[in-house]
Design a protein around this motif. Sequence first.
Motif, PDB file in Angstrom:
ATOM      1  N   ARG A 125      26.202  30.802 -11.609  1.00 18.02           N
ATOM      2  CA  ARG A 125      26.059  30.086 -12.034  1.00 18.02           C
ATOM      3  C   ARG A 125      26.278  29.027 -11.883  1.00 18.02           C
ATOM      4  NH1 ARG A 125      25.890  32.777 -16.518  1.00 18.02           N
ATOM      5  NH2 ARG A 125      25.026  31.522 -18.351  1.00 18.02           N
TER       6      ARG A 125
ATOM      7  N   ASP B  30      19.864  33.411 -17.974  1.00 11.60           N
ATOM      8  CA  ASP B  30      19.898  32.497 -19.676  1.00 11.60           C
ATOM      9  C   ASP B  30      21.121  31.222 -18.510  1.00 11.60           C
ATOM     10  OD1 ASP B  30      20.493  33.998 -21.336  1.00 11.60           O
ATOM     11  OD2 ASP B  30      22.124  34.969 -21.058  1.00 11.60           O
TER      12      ASP B  30
ATOM     13  N   GLU C 149      19.901  27.601 -18.882  1.00  7.20           N
ATOM     14  CA  GLU C 149      20.604  26.390 -18.683  1.00  7.20           C
ATOM     15  C   GLU C 149      20.387  24.964 -18.123  1.00  7.20           C
ATOM     16  OE1 GLU C 149      24.501  27.451 -18.272  1.00  7.20           O
ATOM     17  OE2 GLU C 149      24.393  29.661 -19.754  1.00  7.20           O
TER      18      GLU C 149
ATOM     19  N   ARG D 257      18.287  22.063 -18.843  1.00  2.28           N
ATOM     20  CA  ARG D 257      19.202  20.180 -17.724  1.00  2.28           C
ATOM     21  C   ARG D 257      17.620  19.113 -17.289  1.00  2.28           C
ATOM     22  NH1 ARG D 257      23.603  22.946 -15.839  1.00  2.28           N
ATOM     23  NH2 ARG D 257      22.138  22.704 -13.678  1.00  2.28           N
TER      24      ARG D 257
END
Length: 487
Positions: free
Chosen positions: A225, A257, A261, A265
């Motif tokens: 992330r 996941d 994300e 974007r």
Amino acid sequence: MAGEGEGSMNKPDWRAALEPAFEAALSYLEGLPERRVRPQVGPDPMLAAIDEPLREHGLPAGDVVRTLARAADPGLNAMPSGRFFGWVIGGGLPAAVAADWLTSAWDQNSGMAPPTPAAAAFEQVALRWIVELLELPATCSSALVTGAQMANTTCLAAARNRVLASAGHDVESEGLIGAPRVSIVVSAERHDTVLRALRLLGLGAGRALAVATDARGAMRPDALRAVLAPLSGPTIVCAQIGNVNTGAIDPMPAICDAVDELRARAGQRAVWLHADGAFGLWARASAKLRDRAAGSERADSWATDAHKWLNTPYDCGIAIVKDPDAHRRAMAVRAAYLPDPDAHAARNPMDWTPEFSRRARGFAVYAALRQLGAQGVCELIDRCCDHARAFASQLGVLPGVRVLCPVELNQALVRFEHPDGGGDRARDDAHTRDVVRRVQDEGTCFMSETVWQGLAAMRISVSNWSTDEDDVRRSVASIARAHALRT
Ligand SMILES: Cc1ncc(COP(=O)(O)O)c(C=O)c1O
């Protein structure tokens, strides 16, 4: 010219060549259970033994085969033995080895379906069965290639095509000159073939952003992330199903996941998640292990091997891609002298692989799957994992032996403390390497070495259909003997 007593080049005597090959193959394969695993000679004497000038005149085919088999024998490593545990190497299943012989006899250049319909059909069916066994989407495209190296390359070529197309750049036509930057994200524990694939594709291994891993060598989703947070353009993320040292599977649901994300974007088509599952993807074929690889179906592409855990003879890798259009655009080839692939509905193997002329690997894959059946594949995977756990538990109770990681799949990692104790790291490293070398020299079994988190270790990879409990017991005894000796 063929020699006296054999057919001419126009009317060859196949029996004269194939019978000695059959005898030599049977004697090798039937001798595997008691054969010393390591080669009897090293590379230099092996080369010296056969290095001679090419003779002016040929020899009868049967003599060539007999001499070849005799001369090669001392330099053969018994890789298909049930006690070969080096790297990640399977041994050919009998039906697959036999099918591979036929593949050579039939000698089909299997790039195109119309001239080689049998090769194309067996490959297509075998690939469909694999996609089903691995519980991946039925609409995926797929290809048989030489190994996971080329499977990674094929999948990443499709990825490169799609993420750059999403930014309006046609990489197949324009190359990478003037292309938008593609961010590449890999695990710090990625296999080196992923980096070579990036080099071959002009994406640059050195530019890849490395994501930290946990103690088992699996990618950390929090670290992923953090790496993805500043990115917004075309991006390829490479996850791993099965660390080559520990067998650890990246936590795919959390990775998917995080990638989703980024997709939200950057755009759906700008982001591609590839999974290198050279051996670990086969966990999806086991009812017991499937959960560990759960979520990997959410990736965009997968690389795996048949020559590792499916136990086909070398070589055979498998590329599977969720976006057939991107896959085909990256690989398809057209030439005026070839059948027009658009004029027939059949799947043309060469449209999905980097190779043009190619071996008909589908026969051996089909035969392996037919010999095992879905249940047999599941049992093979489970059995290898059980044996790897048995290695860890039988070795782990010996004084001075440390199992470095929990056994996740079919890999066990062990380290040997020097018999004099003292916990000196360099001395334990040297002792561990000596144990590996002594085990190899003794020849009961074959393990390879590695460095895991800065520590020398013995890698034990159980990937062979024929390994049984007795093989494990004999190998543990050999390792114990090697550990008891001092340098
Ligand atoms: C995770 C992983 N990826 C890729 C490879 C390369 O496979 P191949 O030798 O079939 O190209 C390996 C080999 O062990 C591997 O473990």
